[in-house]
Each structure stands twice: as C-alpha cells, then as structure tokens.
Design an enzyme around this catalytic site. Structure first.
Site, short mmCIF file in Angstrom:
data_model
loop_
_atom_site.label_atom_id
_atom_site.label_comp_id
_atom_site.label_asym_id
_atom_site.label_seq_id
_atom_site.Cartn_x
_atom_site.Cartn_y
_atom_site.Cartn_z
CB CYS A 1 -11.95 57.84 -69.01
SG CYS A 1 -10.38 58.56 -68.45
CB CYS B 1 -4.80 60.54 -71.92
SG CYS B 1 -5.59 59.39 -73.05
CB CYS C 1 -7.74 71.02 -68.43
SG CYS C 1 -7.45 72.59 -69.29
CB CYS D 1 -12.96 58.37 -74.02
SG CYS D 1 -11.59 59.11 -74.92
CB CYS E 1 -8.09 64.61 -70.66
SG CYS E 1 -9.74 64.38 -71.39
CB CYS F 1 -0.02 72.86 -72.04
SG CYS F 1 -0.76 72.19 -70.52
CG ASP G 1 2.12 72.32 -88.36
OD1 ASP G 1 1.02 72.51 -87.79
OD2 ASP G 1 3.14 72.98 -88.11
CB CYS H 1 -6.33 76.03 -74.65
SG CYS H 1 -5.19 74.68 -75.07
#
Length: 369
Positions: free
Chosen positions: A198, A254, A205, A195, A201, A247, A141, A221
């Site tokens: 697909c 997914c 959103c 993915c 996601c 969020c 992080d 976002c």
C-alpha cells in the site's frame, strides 16, 4: 524507617493509565536506539530535517534512555487516541459572517491539548513506581527521546510509509509518551510491518514530502512548514490550501487509520478548535492569539507565523466579494512587516488569479490568431 511499596507490574501500570484515556501500553528495554540514531544523523546530513531541532538537535542523547534516567532498565511506552467521538462543539473565536468568510483548518492532534492528559497519567504511574524505590521519569512531546522509535520497540505498532506509528486494529491517530525507569519489566516484541504494498499515503501527500518508505523531507512537509519560521516557500503555498496548523492528509488516506481509528476515540473537549477565522487571526493582538492558540508550537512564541499562514489561507480560499478579507490583505500589504507584506501581496494576487475568467475559443475559430 518507612518501607517502600512493592514494585508494580505492567497490568497495574495499565490500570493507573486507563482513566486518562491511555489505551495502549507496552515495554521496551532501555537500550540505545542505534537504528534511530543512524537515521537521524543520516537525514540531518542530507538536509531532510530542514531547520527542525527537537530530537535532531542531539541524536546521541535523544536515542539513549540512559541519558534521561541513569541506570534505566525499562521504558514503559503509552499511546492515547486524539480522534474525538463526536464533532467539535465550536471554535476559539467569535463566529464569522455566514457564507462569506473563509475558515482555516486545524489538524486533529492540535485541536485540543491531548498531551496534557497523557502527561498526567504518565506522571501518576511514574510516582507509583518511585514509591517502590525505583527511579522513574515521564516524557511526552519531549526532545529527550525519539518517541515513535521507542514505542515501536515496545510493541505498540509498526512504522507506516508516512513515518507515523500504526497501532494494530487502531491506526495512527495517537499521541505517544513514555516512562523511563530503573524498574526491570519484561519487554514486548516489535509489531511486524502491516503496510505491505500500500502506498496511499505517499500518493495523497500534497507536496510529495514522503520521499521513501518512512522518510519525510521536512522541506516539503506542510505540517512542518506551518511551524517553520521565515517565509513560507512560494512553491507550496497553493498546496497549503485552507490549513493554518498541521496536515492530516497522509493519515486520512491510510486504510487502517480510516477503517479502524473510530474504534479508539476520546470524548471531545468543549474548547476543541477544528478551525479558526483567518481574518480574526490577523486582527487579534498577540496576547489574545497566545491565550487562545498558545498551546501550539510557535517558533520563538512569535505570532507572525500564524499570521503568515492566515494570509496564505485567505489567498487560497477568499472570494473577491469578501470585504473583510480584502481590507485585511490591503492593510498587511501596506504594513511595516516586510515578510507579512509579501505574503499579503501574494494572497491578493492569488485571489484575483483564482477568479479570473478563463478564455474559451469561439466555435469554429479554434487555433485562429
């Protein structure tokens, strides 16, 4: 003269990291991440990063492990799950009035300090490497490195359309970290895309923030907007719903994450916070808020942004009969902070609009004026 220990191999490093809940380990060469650098600069130039700093602040530095550790040869990448094995045991504040007060939800990654154990494990492994005479520095992080890019290069997973790193057989509920070192270790091969066609996601959103495969417009976002200082964009306040921090929608939609995430979990923290009482957030003093929720990123360590979010949550979820919510909205609407007053006034109107009776045409009179 004290002789150094022999250098550890990847298996020994995995053994050091395992007790800290770190389940996935890989290795990437410590080379500049040219693709990530180009993308960071491109997205910043397009305004997609909004006012976000972090790795966007200095893309040249954050995409070059050699800037973090001169002479680096390898980057050990690691992932620790943050999905808990059982529901959280409680919340961080006194219980609310039953069946009346709304709750403000917290995204999974922010419910506990999952980076703490990750850092502890990485630092222990880095210390072991240093005992062999090599340099090694742990990062988690941290804006020194683009963690998802280096984890992808280290073979941990592929980039989902929601820009999260998806680990094969596990999904995306993971925090990422790394050790940049002068120790030369064999590199892994990147994981191919999983993915396919697909796009769940993207469809899930709530604000349409996924503007291209793997590209997020931070200006839309919710996970960024709850952290961003200033006024919360009015066009996205209703979409915020009951969220006060983070969020999960794109991950909850997914398929690999939903199906496979439960295979990789950590024990729940007894202090895990799944939700908070938004009225408590608005009534508590700054010191109490920072003591209980200060591990969250708050721009300038300013609790106004939490209060702003709590006002929106009340507007989206409170009943007109909730006297606690009505009183706190009135106090903030008439208060000295203009930004919070504006959000409180919006919340009062929102509560009234949500509960306004819907006019229905009388039978046989449709269309009459």
């Amino acid at each position: 003269m004290r002789r150094s220990e022999p250098p550890p191999d990847v298996d020994e490093i995995r053994g050091i990291l395992a007790p800290y809940g770190i389940s996935h380990v890989g290795v990437a060469a410590a080379e500049p991440m040219e693709r990530a650098r180009r993308e960071l600069l491109r997205r910043r130039d397009l305004g997609l990063s909004d006012s976000m700093g972090f790795t966007y602040r200095d893309p040249v530095r954050s995409t070059d492990p050699g800037r973090a550790v001169p002479g680096a040869r390898s980057v050990i990448v690691a992932a620790r799950p943050y999905l808990t094995s059982t529901p959280p045991s409680g919340t961080s504040e006194p219980p609310s009035e039953p069946d009346v007060a709304p709750r403000a939800s917290v995204a999974r990654y922010a419910r506990s300090d999952h980076y703490g154990p990750l850092r502890d494990g990485l630092r222990e492994a880095a210390q072991r490497i240093r005992r062999s005479g090599h340099r090694a520095v742990a990062f988690a992080d941290d804006n020194s490195l683009v963690d998802r890019e280096i984890a992808h290069r280290g073979g941990l997973g592929w980039f989902g359309k929601n820009a999260n790193l998806l680990l094969p057989g596990a999904g995306s509920f993971f925090v990422l970290g790394s050790i940049v070192t002068t120790l030369d270790l064999p590199s892994a091969s990147p994981v191919p895309d999983g993915c396919g066609t697909c796009r769940r996601c993207i469809d899930a959103c709530p604000t349409g923030a996924i503007v291209d495969d793997g590209v997020i417009d931070a200006r839309r976002c919710l996970a960024w907007l709850v952290q961003r200082p200033g006024s919360f964009p009015e066009e996205f306040r209703v979409a915020l719903g009951d969220r006060i921090y983070g969020c999960d929608d794109c991950q909850d939609a997914c398929p690999p994450t939903v199906r496979l995430g439960h295979r990789h979990t950590v024990a729940p923290d007894p202090d895990e916070v799944a939700s908070v009482d938004p009225v408590w957030v608005l009534e508590a003093d700054d010191a109490d808020l920072l003591e209980r929720l200060g591990r969250w990123y708050l721009a300038g360590r300013d609790t106004r942004w939490l209060r702003r979010n709590a006002l929106i949550v009340i507007g989206n979820t409170a009943s007109p009969a909730d006297v606690r919510c009505a009183a706190v909205l009135e106090r903030y609407a008439d208060g000295p902070d203009e930004l919070l007053a504006e959000h409180a006034d919006w919340a009062r109107r929102r509560v009234a609009e949500r509960h306004r009776p819907v006019a229905v045409d009388a039978p046989g009179r449709r269309g009459e004026r």
